[in-house]
Design an enzyme around this catalytic site. Sequence first.
Site, PDB file in Angstrom:
ATOM      1  N   PRO A 107       0.772  -1.135   0.083  1.00 63.55           N
ATOM      2  CG  PRO A 107      -0.251  -1.168   2.023  1.00 63.55           C
ATOM      3  CD  PRO A 107       0.674  -2.157   1.207  1.00 63.55           C
ATOM      4  N   GLY A 111       3.808   3.302   5.132  1.00 59.15           N
ATOM      5  CA  GLY A 111       4.849   2.918   6.189  1.00 59.15           C
ATOM      6  C   GLY A 111       5.201   1.643   5.998  1.00 59.15           C
ATOM      7  N   GLY A 113       7.090   1.115   3.128  1.00 56.08           N
ATOM      8  CA  GLY A 113       8.114   1.392   2.212  1.00 56.08           C
ATOM      9  C   GLY A 113       7.949   1.305   0.611  1.00 56.08           C
ATOM     10  CB  SER A 114       4.922   1.942  -1.458  1.00 52.16           C
ATOM     11  OG  SER A 114       4.780   3.145  -0.976  1.00 52.16           O
ATOM     12  CB  ALA A 116      12.437   2.464  -0.438  1.00 53.57           C
ATOM     13  CG  ASP A 158      11.495   3.286   4.342  1.00 57.03           C
ATOM     14  OD1 ASP A 158      11.911   3.036   5.621  1.00 57.03           O
ATOM     15  OD2 ASP A 158      10.549   3.571   3.945  1.00 57.03           O
TER      16      ASP A 158
HETATM   17  O1  PMV Z   1       8.485   5.864   4.909  1.00 61.03           O
HETATM   18  P1  PMV Z   1       8.107   5.255   6.382  1.00 61.03           P
HETATM   19  O2  PMV Z   1       6.428   5.525   6.625  1.00 61.03           O
HETATM   20  O3  PMV Z   1       7.977   3.892   6.380  1.00 61.03           O
HETATM   21  O4  PMV Z   1       8.661   5.877   7.182  1.00 61.03           O
HETATM   22  C1  PMV Z   1      10.113   5.917   7.501  1.00 61.03           C
HETATM   23  C2  PMV Z   1      10.554   6.167   8.919  1.00 61.03           C
HETATM   24  C3  PMV Z   1      10.745   7.477   9.293  1.00 61.03           C
HETATM   25  O5  PMV Z   1      11.788   7.326  10.537  1.00 61.03           O
HETATM   26  C4  PMV Z   1       9.710   8.270   9.842  1.00 61.03           C
HETATM   27  C5  PMV Z   1      11.528   8.449   8.348  1.00 61.03           C
HETATM   28  C6  PMV Z   1      12.974   8.088   8.151  1.00 61.03           C
HETATM   29  O6  PMV Z   1      13.353   8.497   6.927  1.00 61.03           O
HETATM   30  O7  PMV Z   1      13.609   7.085   8.836  1.00 61.03           O
END
Ligand code: PMV
Length: 329
Positions: A107, A111, A113-114, A116, A158
């Site tokens: 999704p 959160g 990692g979509s 990356a 990520d």
């Molecule tokens: O992209 P997400 O939602 O998985 O979040 C990444 C994690 C954070 O610590 C919030 C940002 C980061 O760059 O590490």
Amino acid sequence: MAVTKPAQASAPGKIILFGEHAVVHGQPAIAVPLNAVQVTVTADPASPGSGLSVHAPDVGHTLRVTPDHDPADDPLHNALGYPLQVALRALDVPVPDLVLTVRSTIPIASGLGSGAALAAALIRALGSALDCPFDNETLNPLVYEVEKRHHGTPSGIDNTVIVTNQPVYFVKDQPIQPFTIARPFTLLVADTGRSSPTHITVGDVRKLFEAEPDRIGAIFTHIGSLVDIARWAIESGTIGVLGPLMDTNHALLRDLTVSSDELERLCHAARQAGAWGAKLSGGGRGGNMIALADPAQAKPIAEALRQAGAVNVITTVVTSPEDTDQTPG
Ligand code: PMV
């Protein structure tokens, strides 16, 4: 440029177990790959002179990629086109005649990692189609480059966990530290169904830190100390410690203003149904939460999460990369 080889590449999602947000400010964090969700990209040679295009049937878009057109304010270009521009520059080759087709079960902005994973799979597929496959050491900084476009100031966690497909103990700007998982443990990953762009929450936490450096700095340090205890617990197989650590990490993330009503409801429901601990995972204010569970309790906890509004629940066993077992459920 003529391309002769069809190719396929994929990349997994990821879960941050401990340390999100504080990791942007120099604290450690722990993340693991989530192979139950994946981005897969196929590359097919196209007719001579047709150029490079990306087809994303799931979202109903096709994008033509040229080396120079780089609209940084277009999220579609940043997700699909920019990774390929970064890769073409790194390979120093002309634009190939190629169609890349993207399929993803990760999704977006949740959160997991979509962004990356999409970049990693696109760049891998392009490299393979051109017979110049990227090794992980070369790929990781390229995906980080794309993450900067998405997030502004990403920590790099990520791209690192997704490219290496290994559990990592991560500190910004330091060499990657893979670590061992002494005893597998079961997590439920539940989606609030609300997407939440990471650059907004990261930006808000930064503003909070600038306004109240002592209070917020102490929260970051506290989160960092939880991460180190969690690493010890995972490496020594002392899984019982992880639940309370997750609860405390979640409370500190709430203090950083990145929880939400939905995340609170899901964490509460998981704990009520017998989870040993629960926390939001990733940028927060939406996206996914994780709950640690006795495998025998996973089904009723998943049901409780759905009752509390989760739009999707994945049950996953976090284990060493050799014997991964992840099932939607
Ligand atoms: O992209 P997400 O939602 O998985 O979040 C990444 C994690 C954070 O610590 C919030 C940002 C980061 O760059 O590490």
